[in-house]
Enzyme design. Structure first.
Site, PDB file in Angstrom:
ATOM      1  N   GLY B 167       0.819  -1.206   0.000  1.00 49.49           N
ATOM      2  CA  GLY B 167       0.000   0.000   0.000  1.00 49.49           C
ATOM      3  C   GLY B 167       0.854   1.257   0.000  1.00 49.49           C
ATOM      4  N   THR B 168       0.206   2.381  -0.330  1.00 55.68           N
ATOM      5  CA  THR B 168       0.883   3.668  -0.295  1.00 55.68           C
ATOM      6  C   THR B 168       0.472   4.383   0.982  1.00 55.68           C
ATOM      7  OG1 THR B 168       0.958   3.806  -2.687  1.00 55.68           O
ATOM      8  CG2 THR B 168       1.107   5.879  -1.495  1.00 55.68           C
ATOM      9  N   ARG B 170       1.626   7.399   4.171  1.00 53.32           N
ATOM     10  CA  ARG B 170       2.380   8.610   4.460  1.00 53.32           C
ATOM     11  C   ARG B 170       3.587   8.267   5.320  1.00 53.32           C
ATOM     12  NH1 ARG B 170      -1.874  12.668   6.725  1.00 53.32           N
ATOM     13  NH2 ARG B 170      -0.638  12.790   8.615  1.00 53.32           N
ATOM     14  N   HIS B 187      -7.244   0.530   7.100  1.00 54.16           N
ATOM     15  CA  HIS B 187      -6.443  -0.042   6.018  1.00 54.16           C
ATOM     16  C   HIS B 187      -5.864  -1.400   6.395  1.00 54.16           C
ATOM     17  CE1 HIS B 187      -6.101   4.215   4.279  1.00 54.16           C
ATOM     18  NE2 HIS B 187      -6.840   3.482   3.475  1.00 54.16           N
ATOM     19  N   GLU B 278      -2.238  17.291   2.049  1.00 51.52           N
ATOM     20  CA  GLU B 278      -2.907  16.096   1.532  1.00 51.52           C
ATOM     21  C   GLU B 278      -3.642  16.362   0.217  1.00 51.52           C
ATOM     22  OE1 GLU B 278      -3.139  13.035   1.852  1.00 51.52           O
ATOM     23  OE2 GLU B 278      -2.406  12.413   3.814  1.00 51.52           O
TER      24      GLU B 278
END
Ligand SMILES: [Zn+2]
Lengths: 76, 480
Positions: B167-168, B170, B187, B278
């Protein structure tokens, strides 16, 4: 040295330009985890010119939102 | 077909005139950030840029804009760079259906992989000196890794590849060899952290940087927790995916990644992270998140650091990277129950405003479809404004959408909202996050007994589209 964001005496030099040019140094604060370079724009690198919005000197770190995780699955 | 690594894709981009090499000196801040903002605003053929003379990092390679334009995305999928958005989404939708559960995808594990050609460990790791790090947005709390594929395992079934997550997330550099990582409880990686904390053990984690373009694409696609990003990258890209084992854990990582940062998250450790500019164009706050203790960094010889811009209010590379997968996933999910759906435009702010074209089956049916959008896994918190248009209206052509809004909407009948639904904490208009709200605008033509003043609609010219294509082809020849 003093952190530009939380104003605690908890920042230090952690890196220098790896090409040996002396172009910049990086500072990092172990309390609020802010990082900055000495050659960034004045809005970032000069305390008096920083936006009050992002400053943490008046913030109680104990009151900060904390990420909490709850597992959906059970151990197999 | 398929590109097994970033380098082979950059060669393809260069061959197609979609890669700009730049060796003049570039200031890190604000020049590099401004360059990464400029690329996705260069239209359909916006190029990637490969630079090697960043202030203080002379000789280190950095790339941005790999997914910045429609042309680059088309090349990633093996199409001609001239392929339209609509054609790319249609083709992607078909590939999803053909991939099924991706069980036939080909994965291989290789020994002595390129991503482990160079190994740096322990106190020798200084991320600020190793990677050309830069501040993306002026009020960010530091330097972020904006284009990551973060790999974690289901701690209860660590040998299962399907529940392994890519996953991507932060990632903020917190000193020379620690990284703050912000993962939501919702997630898959959040589930893995919860499991590790329930077991009271460190969780192995790998951050892969400079990946093949399809893995970056899959890492930002909302797959289910038991669907493997590696398998879907292989299936959708139609190539054999080369993996390898990380050097310090059981994690599977792309064998051809440029960098792999290996480390672990210790249970219940939390440190301040943020703010970060963001994707809706506003900063997050500062909160306490997990910390990765970096044990080792492996990389290719002469590695290329890949980055992306996130934070501006629109027209960012992050918007482009999310656009195609969000549109085609929503389309496929809606079509299961509503084959009347013709196309879904969820390109704006990750689908916060979503436009659906459909041929309603019965009076009021368009509103039912809109409610289904609001109930999809992605739409539950993301799709806050849902606009329905007729099947004849192209939802990607905002001029046509505006026509439908202008001429079809009766505010008393066709506009409704649902207060206090799930939402996103990043929207300033929603003052009680994570509560949001839904707005539905039904701009389809009413079907009797629903009322619309009898009127004669001007007929479309039957061959107008064919002529447009013919004339465009002739014009393309003139421009060569
Ligand atoms: Zn500080």
């Amino acid at each position: 040295m003093k952190c530009l964001r939380c104003l605690r005496e908890s920042a230090d030099v952690v890196a220098k330009a790896p090409d040996g040019s002396g172009a910049w140094e990086v500072y990092y604060c172990t309390e609020c985890n802010y990082s900055w370079r000495n050659n960034e724009t004045e809005e970032i690198s000069v305390l008096e010119k920083r936006d009050a919005w992002g400053q943490l000197d008046k913030v109680d770190f104990n009151q900060m939102r904390v990420n909490v995780y709850r597992a959906m699955k059970k151990p197999v | 077909m398929g590109f097994k690594d970033l380098r082979s894709f950059l060669s393809k981009l260069e061959e197609e005139g979609q890669l700009v090499r730049y060796s003049e000196p570039i200031a890190l801040s604000p020049d590099w950030s401004d360059i990464t903002r400029a690329l996705p605003r260069m239209g359909q053929y916006g190029p990637a840029i490969l630079a090697d003379n960043l202030e203080g990092y002379k000789g280190k390679k950095i790339v941005a804009g790999v997914h910045a334009s429609l042309a680059n995305c088309a090349l990633m999928f093996g199409h001609s760079k001239h392929t339209s958005l609509q054609d790319q989404i249609n083709s992607l939708g078909k590939r999803w259906v053909a991939a099924g559960d991706a069980s036939s995808a080909k994965l291989v594990w290789v020994e002595n992989p390129p991503c482990q050609e160079v190994i740096i460990e322990g106190d020798d790791v200084n991320l600020y000196e190793l990677l050309p790090l830069h501040r993306l947005n002026p009020s960010d709390g530091g330097f972020y890794l904006p284009k990551t594929c973060v790999v974690t395992k289901d701690m209860y079934s660590p040998d299962d590849i399907d529940s392994e997550n890519v996953g991507t997330y932060r990632c903020q550099i917190h000193g020379p060899n620690t990284i703050g990582i912000n993962i939501s409880n919702m997630h898959d990686a959040g589930e893995h952290i919860a499991q590790a904390e329930a077991l009271g053990v460190p969780m192995p984690i790998a951050i892969c940087l400079g990946n093949d373009p399809m893995l970056d694409f899959m890492a930002s696609t909302p797959l289910k927790s038991d669907e493997s990003e590696y398998k879907y990258a292989a299936a959708l890209g139609d190539f054999t995916y080369e993996l390898t084992k990380a050097t310090l854990s059981n994690l599977d990582v792309p064998a051809n990644a440029e960098f792999v940062i290996e480390g672990e998250i210790l249970p219940f450790e939390r440190f301040p992270e943020g703010p970060f500019g963001e994707f809706p164009g506003t900063y997050s706050g500062v909160g306490k998140t997990c910390r990765i203790h970096v044990k080792r960094v492996t990389h290719r010889k002469d590695p290329i650091y890949s980055t992306i811009y996130i934070g501006g209010r629109s027209e960012t590379e992050s918007d482009m990277l999310l656009a195609l997968n969000t549109c085609s996933l929503l389309y496929n999910q809606l079509r299961v129950d509503f084959p009347q759906v013709r196309a879904v435009n969820a390109m704006y702010q990750h689908g916060m405003t979503t436009i659906v074209s459909a041929k309603p089956r019965s009076p009021g049916h368009a509103k039912t479809i809109a409610l289904r959008v609001a109930c999809t896994p992605h739409g539950t918190d993301y799709c806050r404004n849902i606009i329905m248009v007729d099947a004849e209206v192209d939802p990607f052509n905002l001029t046509e959408v505006m026509w439908a809004l202008s001429t079809r909407v009766r505010c008393e009948e066709d506009v409704f909202f649902i207060p206090s639904t799930p939402g996103l904490p990043l929207i300033p208009a929603d003052v009680r996050p994570p509560l949001g709200r839904k707005l539905v605008i039904d701009a389809t033509t009413p079907i009797p007994p629903d009322e619309f003043r009898p009127s004669k609609v001007v007929e479309p010219y039957q061959k107008s589209t064919d002529w447009r294509d013919t004339i465009a082809k002739i014009q393309q020849q003139l421009q060569k």
